[in-house]
Design a protein around this motif. Structure first.
Motif, mmCIF file in Angstrom:
data_model
loop_
_atom_site.group_PDB
_atom_site.id
_atom_site.type_symbol
_atom_site.label_atom_id
_atom_site.label_comp_id
_atom_site.label_asym_id
_atom_site.label_seq_id
_atom_site.Cartn_x
_atom_site.Cartn_y
_atom_site.Cartn_z
ATOM 1 N N HIS A 55 69.875 52.008 38.467
ATOM 2 C CA HIS A 55 70.215 53.074 37.516
ATOM 3 C C HIS A 55 71.321 53.981 38.059
ATOM 4 N N PHE A 60 73.347 56.808 35.916
ATOM 5 C CA PHE A 60 72.284 57.692 35.461
ATOM 6 C C PHE A 60 72.055 58.794 36.490
ATOM 7 N N ASP A 63 67.531 62.926 37.527
ATOM 8 C CA ASP A 63 66.435 63.380 36.670
ATOM 9 C C ASP A 63 66.145 62.379 35.558
ATOM 10 N N GLU A 64 67.209 61.728 35.038
ATOM 11 C CA GLU A 64 66.992 60.726 34.001
ATOM 12 C C GLU A 64 66.357 59.465 34.586
#
Length: 253
Positions: A55, A60, A63-64
């Motif tokens: 990710h 990303f 936190d996501e």
């Protein structure tokens, strides 16, 4: 089986400090601690770290990433499928960008004026002027550079499009040649290399065999040129380099 923070950092190619930070924010909390209080990571922790790094590579924010991985309704297989789709799309975009960068670089190097719209269409947020400056620094004092500038000053955008069509047609035929298993030393591959040399002679400057071999080495050593040729077919840059060498040998011996 459990692993120390140092071994995990080595596996994943990240720093120990990064793993400590992931632990501190609750993104990757090791499953175990040694008697001395040292972090110990399980295979499940390594799986989660792999997902985190996937990710992060895709852009990303942390936190996501945490929200995605901690979603109780999430299917790990669905995560992997989505990551595969995103990575595949990114690879395709980078291949297109490599070809676009090459297009804009050659256009600027050869003195063809792109409109502001064309500049940003092919480069996104990259400025092709930097490549024109680099080309002038590398080759500005050579007769070949001067000749290419003289010729290009006469070209229209239709001429440029016709040249690009020739390159695309040549690339498709070279792709087919490699798909058929022809070696770089085969007559067909050497003929394609000779066609490549004559294309340079016709459009830019006289390109004797020794110079052609020098260009061939650059097609492999310079990542931008390598990406351009390999976007036609993976491995094409090195195959072409060897075919150019074989073609030069047959014409100079």
């Amino acid at each position: 089986m459990s692993y120390s923070v140092g071994r995990v950092a080595g596996f994943a190619g990240v720093t120990v400090r990064t793993l400590h930070h992931y632990d501190d924010i609750g993104l990757l909390v090791p499953s175990e601690r040694s008697h001395a209080g040292h972090r110990r990571y399980s295979d499940a922790d390594l799986d989660r770290l792999q997902q985190i790094l996937f990710h992060r590579e895709l852009g990303f924010p942390l936190d996501e990433v945490a929200a995605l991985l901690d979603d109780p309704a999430a299917d790990p297989r669905a995560h992997l499928r989505r990551q595969h789709e995103l990575l595949t799309a990114r690879i395709e975009k980078l291949q297109k960008m490599a070809a676009a960068v090459e297009h804009a670089m050659e256009a600027r190097t050869m003195g063809i004026d792109l409109t502001p719209e064309e500049r940003f269409e092919v480069f996104g947020d990259k400025d092709p002027e930097q490549y024109a400056q680099e080309a002038e620094q590398r080759w500005g004092g050579t007769e070949a550079y001067a000749e290419s500038q003289r010729r290009a000053a006469r070209y229209t955008k239709d001429d440029w499009k016709r040249m690009q069509a020739e390159v695309a047609d040549w690339g498709e035929r070279y792709d087919a040649l490699m798909a058929a298993g022809d070696a770089p030393t085969s007559p067909a591959a050497m003929d394609m290399a000779e066609e490549h040399r004559r294309h340079i002679c016709a459009w830019f400057y006289d390109c004797p065999y020794e110079m052609h071999q020098g260009l061939a080495e650059m097609y492999v050593s310079d990542e931008r040129f390598k990406a351009f040729y390999d976007s036609m077919r993976p491995g094409l840059a090195e195959h072409l380099r060897d075919a150019i060498g074989a073609n030069a040998a047959r014409h100079t011996t």
